[in-house]
Design a protein around this motif. Structure first.
Motif, short mmCIF file in Angstrom:
data_model
loop_
_atom_site.label_atom_id
_atom_site.label_comp_id
_atom_site.label_asym_id
_atom_site.label_seq_id
_atom_site.Cartn_x
_atom_site.Cartn_y
_atom_site.Cartn_z
N VAL A 193 0.88 -1.18 0.00
CA VAL A 193 0.00 0.00 0.00
C VAL A 193 0.91 1.23 0.00
O VAL A 193 1.73 1.41 0.91
CB VAL A 193 -0.92 0.01 1.23
N VAL A 194 0.76 2.06 -1.01
CA VAL A 194 1.66 3.19 -1.22
C VAL A 194 0.84 4.47 -1.33
O VAL A 194 -0.17 4.50 -2.04
CB VAL A 194 2.50 3.00 -2.50
N LYS A 195 1.32 5.51 -0.63
CA LYS A 195 0.66 6.82 -0.70
C LYS A 195 1.56 7.79 -1.43
O LYS A 195 2.69 8.07 -1.01
CB LYS A 195 0.36 7.34 0.70
N PHE A 196 1.06 8.33 -2.55
CA PHE A 196 1.80 9.32 -3.33
C PHE A 196 1.40 10.72 -2.87
O PHE A 196 0.23 10.99 -2.57
CB PHE A 196 1.51 9.16 -4.82
N HIS A 197 2.37 11.63 -2.84
CA HIS A 197 2.14 12.99 -2.37
C HIS A 197 3.16 13.91 -3.02
O HIS A 197 3.94 13.50 -3.89
CB HIS A 197 2.25 13.06 -0.84
N SER A 198 3.18 15.16 -2.61
CA SER A 198 4.16 16.13 -3.11
C SER A 198 4.69 16.94 -1.94
O SER A 198 4.05 17.05 -0.89
CB SER A 198 3.54 17.06 -4.16
N TYR A 199 5.87 17.51 -2.13
CA TYR A 199 6.49 18.32 -1.08
C TYR A 199 7.47 19.28 -1.73
O TYR A 199 7.84 19.13 -2.90
CB TYR A 199 7.19 17.43 -0.05
N ASP A 200 7.89 20.29 -0.96
CA ASP A 200 8.85 21.29 -1.45
C ASP A 200 10.27 20.77 -1.29
O ASP A 200 10.64 20.23 -0.24
CB ASP A 200 8.68 22.62 -0.70
N HIS A 201 11.07 20.96 -2.32
CA HIS A 201 12.43 20.44 -2.33
C HIS A 201 13.37 21.49 -2.90
O HIS A 201 13.04 22.20 -3.86
CB HIS A 201 12.50 19.15 -3.16
N LYS A 202 14.58 21.59 -2.31
CA LYS A 202 15.63 22.47 -2.82
C LYS A 202 16.77 21.61 -3.37
O LYS A 202 17.24 20.69 -2.70
CB LYS A 202 16.17 23.38 -1.70
N ASP A 203 17.19 21.92 -4.60
CA ASP A 203 18.30 21.19 -5.19
C ASP A 203 19.63 21.53 -4.53
O ASP A 203 20.55 20.72 -4.52
CB ASP A 203 18.39 21.47 -6.70
N SER A 204 19.72 22.74 -4.00
CA SER A 204 20.94 23.17 -3.32
C SER A 204 20.55 24.04 -2.15
O SER A 204 19.39 24.41 -1.96
CB SER A 204 21.87 23.93 -4.28
N LYS A 205 21.57 24.41 -1.37
CA LYS A 205 21.30 25.19 -0.16
C LYS A 205 20.71 26.54 -0.47
O LYS A 205 19.84 27.04 0.25
CB LYS A 205 22.61 25.34 0.63
N PHE A 206 21.17 27.15 -1.56
CA PHE A 206 20.72 28.50 -1.90
C PHE A 206 19.75 28.49 -3.08
O PHE A 206 19.43 29.54 -3.60
CB PHE A 206 21.93 29.39 -2.23
N GLY A 207 19.33 27.31 -3.53
CA GLY A 207 18.41 27.23 -4.65
C GLY A 207 16.98 27.51 -4.21
O GLY A 207 16.63 27.54 -3.02
#
Length: 978
Positions: free
Chosen positions: A253-267
Motif C-alpha cells: 500500500v503506497v501513498k503518493f504525495h508532493s512536497y517542497d524540495h531544494k536542489d541546493s542550499k541557496f536554490g
C-alpha cells in the motif's frame, strides 16, 4: 604618406584575416568538442537488475540517453535465470533453456530463491516438492546451501550461481553498446519478505560478479517509483500494488504525495513528487509456478494412468519427463489464459510413451481452487498493516507475470466486490519491466554522477529487530603445559543473576534509513547479539540470528576511570537500519562524566568609592551562586534573594534619574572565581563481528575463493570461444580455398598444376582432420593447422591479386611523376622564390624513380607468373614520399619582400603661412649635404629629425583615434597634425 596608408590598410586586412581565422578555428573546435561529447558522457552507466525467480530483466540509465531495457544476445528483453554446465561449457538464458528438457540434471534454476536460506526454509522445500532436478543440501563448511551440478566434480553455492547470471548480464550489456569499463554500479531488487541474511547473500553474489551495489530496492517499491516518476499529486493518492511473480505474491500500500524540495542550499524550492510505503503483505509460495505445478500433477497422473503396465512406477521420479511436463504446463497456462480449452499432445514423454489429453479452464480452476482462495488475502493484510480501509484506496495496479492468469484477476474482482468497492484493476505500467526500470532510476537518483528528477522515497521494514547484551566471554590459557585456549565467562558476584539486557531496536514498520542509539551503564566488555523478534510474518525455517558483536575496551576504560575515583562508564551503541534493509552497528563508545573546579575570570560591578576587598569577594560569590542556580535542588526564597542583593551596585532605583546616576558612578572589575564544570571522558570501543547461526554470510576468505573459481570458469569460457572460432576459421577456409582453386578464371596464370593440386590436397586432409581428430584438438594445434593450410593458398591468391594491382600501381606512380614535372615548370613563373637548383633537385628525384620503375618492371618480366614477385603493389606508392616532402617544403617557401627606398618629408611654413616647402632626400644625400653645409646643415638635420618624430607621433595618434576611416580623411588629419 601613400606608403604609410597602404601599410595601415595591410595591417587592418591582416587583423581581419586573423580574426576570421580565429573565429573559424574556434567554430571547428566547438564542433569537435560536440562530436566527442557523447563518448565522454556515455562513460558512466547504472544498471537496474530485477533477478526475479524465472527471468532476469536489466534496465540501463546513462548520461544523455533515455531509461531503457537492455536486450540480450537473442534481442529479448528478459533472460532466463538458469546456467547449464555441458562438458565444460556454460550456457545461459535461451541457450540453456533449449537444452533444458534433455539435460535438466546439469542446469540449475531458481538460484535466487535459495540465497541466504536453509534447506528447511519453506520456499526451498517447495522447490523440492515441485520436482526441481537439482536438490540443494546444507554445506557445513560454508554454513549455507550448495548444489552438486556434476556428481563428484562441480559443486556451487547459490551465491556463485547468481554471480554467474550477473556476469552474463554484464556481458550482454556490453554487447548492447555500453563500454565494459562503465558497467560497475547497479541497483538490485529483492522481494518484500527478504530477510537480512538473504539480502547479504545477494550482496555477496554481486561482489563475486565485481558489481558495486548502490542499493537494494524492494520489487513493489521499485514498481511504485517507476509509477510515480512523473506524478506530482497535490492531494494524497493511495495505490495498492498487487505483484504476483513466478514464486511469490507481494502486496504493498503506497501513498503518493508532493512536497517542497531544494536542489541546493541557496536554490529555490520547488514542488516535487514522492511516495511512502504504508503497509506490506505477501504469500511467499503463491506465484505462477504454483499454478504450473498443479498442471504438472495433472499431466503426471494422466501419464501414469496410460503407463499402466508399470503400476509400481511413477513418472515423478524421473527428471527428464518431469522437466518436459513443467515446460508444457507453462505453455498450457498461457493458452488457457486466452482460450477455454486446449488439446495436449506430448511425444515420447518417457519410455517411448506419448501423452495425449486435454485441459479446460474450468478444470484448471478446480485444480487451483485452494490457490485462488489465497489470492486476495494479502490485500486485506496489507491494508490492515497500513491502517487504511479499502474505501480510502484510489487505485489498484497489477504487476508481475502471474497476474495475467484470468482466474487470479477474477478472484481479486470478487474480493473487491465483496467490500462494495468500485476500484478497477489497473495495468498502467509494464508488469514485467517496471521493477527493473524503477531500480535503474533509483540508482540515478542516489548517484552523484547523475542529476535526474527528484522523487522522494520512503520505505519501511516489516520485521522487528532486537538486541541481547551479555558479558563477553574471555579467552584463558589452558590445556597441556598451558598450551591452547578455552572460553570462559567472567564470574558474577555471588547471589546475583548473570548480567544481561534486551531491547527492541527497530519495531515493525520502522522506516528505512534511520539510526537509533542504545545506552547503558556497565564496566565489563559485552557481547551484542542482533536478531529478529518472533513473528508470524517470518517464514518457517528463517534464521533468527543476524549478527553478533564483541565490544571490547569497556573493562579497561572502566578500570582507568575507577583509578581516578570516577564511576562506571556509560556505553552507547548506535545502530542503523540502512536504506537496503540491513541492520548494523555503526558506532560504539563509552563515556564517564567528571565534575571539576575551574578558575574563571568574572566581571563584577564596583562603586567609585574604594570598597574593601571582602565586599568585592562577596559580590563575586553572589555572582557565582547566580550562575550555578540551575544546578541547585531547591529554588531560593525571596528573603535569600534580597540578602544577595544588598550591595549598592545591585540596588533598585526608585526613579529613572536615580538609576542613570548610579550607572554613571558604577565601574567594572575583573576577579577570579572557582566554578564547577563537567568534563566528559570518551573512549571509542573495539568491535569484532561474528556469526553463530546455521546460515551465515560469506566470509572474506570464502568470497575470494569463489571469485577465483568464477575467474577460472570465465577464462575457460574465453578459451572455448577462441577454440570454436579457430575451428570455424579452418572449416570456412577449406571451402574458400577449394572454390578459388577450381572456379577462379585467372588462377592458372599465377600457379602451376602441381601448386593447385598441393593446395587442394592440403584442404582435403584438413577436412578429414577437422571431422576426426580435430574435435579433440586444442587451440594451438587448430591454429597450426590453419597456418599449414593457408600459407600456400594465400601465396597463390596474393599473386592473383598482384596480377592486376601491380600494373595499376605503376601507372598511378607515373601519373604522379608527370604532375610533379608539370608543377616544376609552372613554378618557374609563379614561384620565383624557388631557385633553379631546387627545381633541378626535385626533377632529379623524379628521374631516379622512373629508373627504379624500369628496373623493377624488367626484373618482374624476367620471372614466371607462378613465382613470387620482386615488388608488390603496396611498395610502389611509397617511392614518392621523399619527393612529396621536398615539394611540400618548397611550396611553403615565402616570397621575398619588395625593396623600397626610405624617404623622409620635411615641411616648413613660410612667413605669411600660405606656402609649404618639402625637402626629400635619401640617407646618403643627407650625409653629403651635412659635410658640405657644416653647422647650417646640422641644424637642418636636427629640425628634420624633430619633424620626423612629430610625424610618427601623429601617425600613431591618427591610427588609434580614426581606425578604418577613408583615405582622404586620414590624409587631411595627418597633414594638419604635421
Amino acid at each position: 604618406y601613400k606608403q604609410t596608408h597602404n601599410n595601415n590598410n595591410n595591417n587592418n586586412n591582416s587583423n581581419k584575416m586573423s580574426l576570421l581565422w580565429w573565429n573559424t578555428t574556434m567554430f571547428l573546435l566547438s564542433i569537435i568538442v560536440l562530436l566527442q561529447q557523447p563518448l565522454e558522457t556515455n562513460a558512466k552507466a547504472i544498471l537496474g537488475i530485477d533477478l526475479g525467480s524465472n527471468f532476469m530483466k536489466v534496465a540501463l540509465v546513462q548520461r544523455s540517453a533515455p531509461l531503457e531495457i537492455v536486450t540480450n544476445m537473442h534481442s529479448k528483453r528478459k533472460t532466463e535465470q538458469m546456467v547449464m554446465f555441458d562438458r565444460g561449457t556454460r550456457l545461459y538464458g535461451a541457450d540453456a533453456k533449449a537444452l533444458l528438457a534433455r539435460k535438466p540434471q546439469v542446469t540449475p534454476t531458481h538460484m535466487s530463491v535459495m540465497l541466504g536460506r536453509s534447506d528447511q526454509h519453506t520456499n526451498v522445500q517447495v522447490l523440492t516438492e515441485r520436482h526441481n532436478p537439482i536438490k540443494p543440501y546444507y554445506n557445513e563448511t560454508r554454513h549455507g546451501l550448495a548444489m552438486e551440478v556434476v556428481k563428484d566434480s562441480l559443486t556451487f553455492t547459490p551465491e556463485e550461481l547468481v554471480a554467474m547470471v550477473l556476469e552474463h548480464a554484464k556481458l550482454f550489456t556490453t554487447a548492447f553498446g555500453v563500454a565494459e569499463t562503465s558497467i560497475k554500479d547497479c541497483v538490485l531488487t529483492v522481494p518484500a519478505f527478504a530477510t537480512q541474511l538473504e539480502r547479504k547473500a545477494l550482496l555477496d553474489a554481486a561482489a563475486m560478479a565485481d558489481f558495486n551495489v548502490l542499493a537494494l530496492l524492494e520489487e513493489n517499491t521499485a514498481a511504485a517509483l517507476h509509477f510515480g516518476i512523473d506524478r506530482i499529486d497535490d492531494e494524497p493518492y493511495t495505490v495498492v500494488f498487487y505483484n504476483m511473480g513466478a514464486s511469490g505474491l507481494q502486496v504493498s500500500v503506497v501513498k503518493f504525495h508532493s512536497y517542497d524540495h531544494k536542489d541546493s542550499k541557496f536554490g529555490k524550492s520547488r514542488k516535487v513528487g514522492g511516495f511512502e510505503v504504508l503497509g506490506k503483505a505477501w504469500d511467499s509460495t503463491l506465484g505462477g509456478n504454483a499454478f504450473d505445478q498443479r498442471i504438472v500433477q495433472f499431466l503426471a497422473d494422466s501419464f501414469n494412468a496410460k503407463w499402466s503396465q508399470h503400476p509400481e512406477k511413477d513418472v515423478r521420479n524421473y527428471a527428464k519427463p518431469m522437466m518436459k511436463m513443467r515446460m508444457e504446463a507453462n505453455k498450457i497456462k498461457h493458452v488457457l489464459s486466452a482460450n477455454n480449452e486446449m488439446p495436449i499432445y506430448m511425444d515420447s514423454v518417457h519410455d517411448d510413451i506419448s501423452l495425449q489429453t486435454s485441459l479446460s479452464r474450468t478444470q484448471l480452476k478446480e485444480l487451483c481452487k485452494d490457490l485462488l482462495d489465497r489470492a486476495a488475502a494479502p490485500i486485506t493484510s496489507a491494508l490492515q498493516h497500513a491502517n487504511v480501509t479499502l474505501a480510502e484506496v484510489d487505485a489498484i495496479e497489477l504487476i508481475g507475470g502471474g497476474m495475467r492468469v484470468p482466474l487470479v484477476q477474477d478472484e481479486i474482482k470478487k474480493a473487491l466486490a465483496a467490500e462494495e468497492s468500485k476500484l478497477v484493476l489497473g495495468m498502467h505500467i509494464n508488469s514485467d519491466e517496471s521493477m527493473a526500470l524503477g531500480a535503474a532510476f533509483h540508482g540515478a537518483n542516489i548517484s552523484t554522477a547523475f542529476k535526474v528528477r527528484q522523487v522522494g522515497l520512503t520505505d519501511m521494514s516489516p520485521f522487528a529487530i532486537q538486541i541481547s547484551l551479555s558479558n563477553m566471554a574471555v579467552m584463558t590459557e589452558g590445556g597441556l603445559f598451558g598450551i591452547g585456549k578455552k572460553e570462559e565467562v567472567p564470574e558474577e558476584t555471588p547471589g546475583e543473576e548473570p548480567w544481561g539486557k534486551k531491547a527492541t531496536v527497530f519495531k515493525t514498520s520502522t522506516k528505512l534509513g534511520v539510526k537509533k542509539t542504545i545506552a547503558f551503564t556497565h564496566d565489563k566488555d559485552v557481547t551484542c547479539a542482533v536478531s529478529y523478534q518472533e513473528s508470524d510474518l517470518l517464514p518457517e525455517g528463517t534464521e533468527m540470528s543476524l549478527e553478533n558483536y564483541n565490544i571490547s575496551g569497556v573493562a579497561k576504560f572502566a578500570k582507568e576511570m575507577s583509578d581516578k575515583g570516577l564511576g562506571k562508564p556509560k556505553v552507547s551503541l548506535q545502530f542503523e537500519l540502512s536504506s537496503s534493509g540491513i541492520t548494523k552497528l555503526t558506532k560504539a563508545e563509552a563515556a564517564v562524566e567528571e565534575i571539576i573546579m575551574v578558575e574563571e575570570e568574572v566581571e563584577v560591578n564596583a562603586t567609585e568609592t574604594n570598597e574593601t576587598e571582602d565586599a568585592a569577594a562577596d559580590d563575586a560569590a553572589d555572582a557565582n551562586a547566580a550562575a550555578n542556580a540551575d544546578n541547585e535542588t531547591a529554588p531560593a526564597t525571596d528573603e535569600e534573594a534580597t540578602a544577595n542583593a544588598t550591595t549598592e551596585d545591585n540596588a533598585t532605583a526608585t526613579t529613572n534619574e536615580t538609576k542613570k546616576e548610579d550607572e554613571k558612578k558604577q565601574k567594572k572589575k575583573t576577579i577570579k572565581v572557582e566554578r564547577e564544570k563537567k568534563k566528559v571522558h570518551k573512549r571509542a570501543l573495539d568491535v569484532t563481528i561474528f556469526s553463530v547461526g546455521k546460515i551465515r554470510p560469506t566470509t572474506p576468505e570464502l568470497l575470494e575463493e569463489s571469485k577465483s573459481k568464477l575467474q577460472y570458469l570465465t577464462l575457460k569460457d574465453k578459451e572455448r570461444l577462441m577454440l570454436e572460432e579457430a575451428r570455424n576459421k579452418v572449416e570456412s577456409y577449406i571451402y574458400h580455398i577449394k572454390g578459388k582453386m577450381n572456379d577462379e578464371e585467372d588462377i592458372n596464370k599465377v600457379s602451376t598444376e602441381e601448386q593447385r593440386e598441393a593446395v587442394i590436397t592440403l584442404a582435403n586432409d584438413a577436412e578429414d582432420w577437422l571431422y576426426g581428430d580435430g574435435y579433440s584438438a586444442d587451440l594451438p594445434t587448430t591454429e597450426a593447422k590453419y597456418t599449414e593450410l593457408s600459407t600456400p593458398g594465400e601465396a597463390i591468391l596474393f599473386r592473383l591479386k598482384e596480377l592486376t594491382a601491380r600494373p595499376a600501381a605503376f601507372s598511378a606512380l607515373r601519373q604522379k611523376l608527370t604532375k610533379i614535372e608539370d608543377l616544376m615548370t609552372k613554378w618557374e613563373t609563379t614561384m620565383p622564390q624557388v631557385s633553379a637548383e631546387e627545381r633541378t633537385e626535385v626533377l632529379g628525384h623524379v628521374e631516379d624513380i622512373r629508373k627504379w620503375i624500369s628496373d623493377k618492371e624488367e626484373a618482374q618480366g624476367a620471372l614466371a607468373p607462378h613465382e613470387d614477385p620482386v615488388v608488390v603493389s603496396a611498395e610502389i606508392p611509397t617511392q614518392t614520399k621523399r619527393i612529396e616532402s621536398l615539394v611540400s617544403r618548397l611550396s611553403r617557401k615565402p616570397k621575398p619582400k619588395p625593396v623600397v627606398n626610405e624617404t623622409k618629408t620635411t615641411s616648413s611654413n613660410s612667413t605669411d603661412g600660405n606656402e609649404t616647402e618639402t625637402t626629400t632626400a635619401t640617407e646618403e644625400e643627407k650625409k653629403e649635404e651635412a659635410k658640405e653645409e657644416g653647422e647650417e646643415t646640422t641644424t637642418t638635420t636636427d629640425a628634420k629629425e624633430e619633424g620626423e618624430e612629430k610625424k610618427e607621433e601623429a601617425k600613431e595618434e591618427a591610427t588609434e583615434e580614426e581606425g578604418n576611416k577613408e583615405a582622404t580623411t586620414d590624409e587631411e588629419k595627418i597633414g594638419e597634425e604635421l
